[in-house]
Design a protein around this motif. Structure first.
Motif, mmCIF file in Angstrom:
data_model
loop_
_atom_site.group_PDB
_atom_site.id
_atom_site.type_symbol
_atom_site.label_atom_id
_atom_site.label_comp_id
_atom_site.label_asym_id
_atom_site.label_seq_id
_atom_site.Cartn_x
_atom_site.Cartn_y
_atom_site.Cartn_z
ATOM 1 N N ASN A 250 20.087 -41.765 -9.079
ATOM 2 C CA ASN A 250 20.225 -43.042 -9.801
ATOM 3 C C ASN A 250 20.517 -44.214 -8.857
ATOM 4 N N CYS A 251 19.765 -44.283 -7.775
ATOM 5 C CA CYS A 251 19.960 -45.341 -6.790
ATOM 6 C C CYS A 251 19.556 -46.696 -7.379
ATOM 7 N N ALA A 252 20.057 -47.730 -6.761
ATOM 8 C CA ALA A 252 19.762 -49.075 -7.266
ATOM 9 C C ALA A 252 18.353 -49.516 -6.883
ATOM 10 N N CYS A 253 17.779 -48.878 -5.847
ATOM 11 C CA CYS A 253 16.477 -49.361 -5.365
ATOM 12 C C CYS A 253 15.282 -48.772 -6.113
ATOM 13 N N CYS A 254 15.463 -47.729 -6.891
ATOM 14 C CA CYS A 254 14.298 -47.073 -7.519
ATOM 15 C C CYS A 254 14.450 -46.917 -9.025
ATOM 16 N N ILE A 255 15.081 -47.895 -9.691
ATOM 17 C CA ILE A 255 15.272 -47.823 -11.147
ATOM 18 C C ILE A 255 13.899 -47.697 -11.819
ATOM 19 N N SER A 353 15.364 -40.013 -8.965
ATOM 20 C CA SER A 353 15.591 -39.760 -7.543
ATOM 21 C C SER A 353 15.176 -40.990 -6.746
ATOM 22 N N CYS A 354 15.692 -41.063 -5.531
ATOM 23 C CA CYS A 354 15.394 -42.204 -4.674
ATOM 24 C C CYS A 354 14.107 -41.927 -3.901
ATOM 25 N N ARG A 355 13.313 -42.983 -3.742
ATOM 26 C CA ARG A 355 12.070 -42.823 -2.987
ATOM 27 C C ARG A 355 12.201 -43.391 -1.578
ATOM 28 N N ASN A 356 13.324 -44.031 -1.309
ATOM 29 C CA ASN A 356 13.475 -44.713 -0.009
ATOM 30 C C ASN A 356 14.342 -43.953 0.980
ATOM 31 N N GLU A 357 15.355 -43.262 0.446
ATOM 32 C CA GLU A 357 16.306 -42.631 1.354
ATOM 33 C C GLU A 357 16.387 -41.136 1.058
HETATM 34 ZN ZN LIG Z 1 16.073 -45.606 -4.219
#
Ligand SMILES: [Zn+2]
Length: 504
Positions: A250-255, A353-357
């Motif tokens: 639930n990261c802030a970058c991949c909502i 899930s996060c796609r960046n980290e």
């Molecule tokens: Zn993310």
């Protein structure tokens, strides 16, 4: 002029606190060379106002010149003049707020080196070789060199030979000294997680101890012609591919933009309105079925239905026209497609899930996975060389070859670790257990198997039993739907055994 000592293996690493350096020993049967490296170990402290205040205060107390601070996203990285200063500093903080490895392991990990790695000396500088080779050296606590020791053991006591070799390999895999290798798989995996956390400069988030419901799914009875499939190599790939993790969840970058985004976990809950009366359905997710059953009335009706229809999980229901309830997104999509329910636009509890980290978990699994791939390709080329050179005698010679034995044992060891991964992620005794990880992982396992099972059913193949960790699956029928695995970009399960007659 110095003569070249040929190949050497990293045999020891020692941190000298006063001298602030690491002494690394490279050796073979004839030579031992030591190299000294200046080294400043690090301690990670969780970034918070109170920790920053405390850190400021204690650094002043212990000597401002002994520490250097660097900040990353979530942590403060404290570089110490030496390890003992860092240990002193660490004492003032709650243990879970900090993370520090022993200095030797820090040094090795940062250099990408480990015990028993193979080196050559190029212009007196150790250069790590990209291959695996049995360490031809004498360890101080043994009477004879490792190669003669293992060769003798292999003829006298195969089990002991394997145990000793495994210790050497684990020392290499975990970057810890031979004498400190833990015997339990859980502890080995914990160390791998520590190495990943360290390299990613992360601190494990607070442990959530609540466990999830795990069922062993089998149909009772006597069966003929069962195939036993091994899924244990598939799950590590799934973890990496789906980037399963706790700190990246639930990261802030991949909502997600909507409920059809690809990074949503199948156990996310969405509200649905049911469009049918006295309606039950069979959820793909045993954890959800169990929770629903425990938290809702009509228990006896559900159990009676389970017995009547032989469903895998306890059915969800009964619902009546117009009822609304939060159910797993994957169940909801199927029910909507079949016209039994409609997904409501709000009140969702999505997990993504996060796609960046990369998560520390997928990072750790990737480290094991790439090691496994490297070894298997080394084994393959080694076999090719032998076959080319010795033709018919190749197999016999490989059998007694120590390097080959070493690589094969490494491959087996990594497979055994893969096999343990599902169990480890679901085990609350694991020091790095996370409910989020357990749930996301379990939902991915169950969703993949359910989807695969649907496709196989059309071809007349059905799943008879699944072990608790979904490593072993027994099916009846011939068709494995290779396209399914190809499309998902994961490996096919391995067919281990054929059982002509089997009881569950
Ligand atoms: Zn993310």
């Amino acid at each position: 002029m110095s003569s070249t000592p040929g190949t050497l293996w990293l045999s020891n690493a020692t941190y000298l606190n006063e001298k602030r350096r690491i002494t690394v020993e490279f050796s073979n049967r004839e030579t031992k060379i030591t190299k000294n490296y200046d080294f400043y170990p690090v301690l990670f402290i969780h970034k918070s106002d109170s920790n920053e205040k405390l850190l400021d205060e204690k650094i002043n107390l212990l000597g401002i010149n002994s520490f250097k601070l660097l900040q990353n996203k979530k942590n403060i990285k404290v570089i110490g003049k030496n390890y003992s200063k860092l240990k002193e500093l660490r004492c003032y903080f709650a243990k879970k707020e900090t993370f520090m490895l022993e200095p030797e392991r820090q040094f090795l990990l940062l250099n990408g080196w480990s015990y028993f790695d193979l080196f050559t000396l190029d212009a007196d500088i150790p250069n790590k070789q990209n291959m695996f080779s049995f360490p031809l050296l004498l360890l101080e606590f043994f009477e004879s060199p490792l190669d003669s020791l293992i060769t003798n053991l292999r003829s006298e006591d195969k089990k002991a030979a394997k145990q000793l070799t495994n210790c050497l390999l684990l020392s290499n895999l975990l970057a810890i000294p031979f004498q400190k290798v833990p015997l339990k798989k859980r502890h080995q995996l914990e160390m791998l997680i520590q190495n990943s956390l360290f390299l990613q400069e992360k601190i494990f988030p607070t442990k959530d101890n609540s466990n999830i419901f795990i069922s062993n799914e089998s149909v009772r009875g006597r069966f003929q012609n069962l195939m036993e499939l091994d899924f244990s190599k598939i799950w590590p790939k799934v973890i990496i591919k789906e980037n399963i993790g706790s700190e990246t969840n639930n990261c802030a970058c991949c909502i997600p933009e909507n409920i059809y985004s690809g990074n949503i976990f199948p156990n996310s809950l969405v509200s649905v309105r049911f469009l049918s009366d006295a309606f039950y359905y069979d959820s793909r997710f045993s954890d959800f079925s169990n929770k629903f059953h425990l938290g809702n009335s009509n228990k006896e009706r559900r159990l009676a239905r389970k017995a009547e229809f032989l469903t895998k999980n306890i059915p969800i229901g009964p619902f009546f026209f117009g009822d609304s309830y939060k159910i797993p997104i994957e169940d909801a999509k199927i029910l909507q497609k079949e016209g039994f329910a409609e997904i409501l636009p709000n009140n969702n509890e999505l997990h993504w899930s996060c796609r960046n980290e990369k998560s520390f978990l997928s990072n750790a699994i990737e480290m094991i996975s790439s090691k496994s791939e490297k070894i298997n390709s080394n084994i393959e080329s080694y076999e090719k060389i032998f076959l080319h050179q010795y033709k018919l005698n190749a197999l016999m010679l490989l059998e007694s070859d120590l390097n080959y034995y070493f690589m094969k044992q490494y491959s087996n060891l990594l497979n055994a670790i893969f096999n343990k991964v599902p169990n480890f992620l679901l085990d609350t005794k694991n020091q790095y257990y996370s409910k989020v990880i357990a749930e996301s992982f379990r939902s991915k396992q169950q969703s993949l198997i359910a989807e695969w099972s649907e496709i196989m059913k059309k071809e007349g193949t059905r799943i008879i039993a699944i072990d608790s960790f979904c490593n072993k699956i027994f099916i009846q029928g011939e068709y494995l739907t290779p396209d399914f695995f190809l499309k998902k970009d994961i490996l096919m399960p391995i067919c281990n055994n054929h059982h002509a007659d089997f009881y569950f």
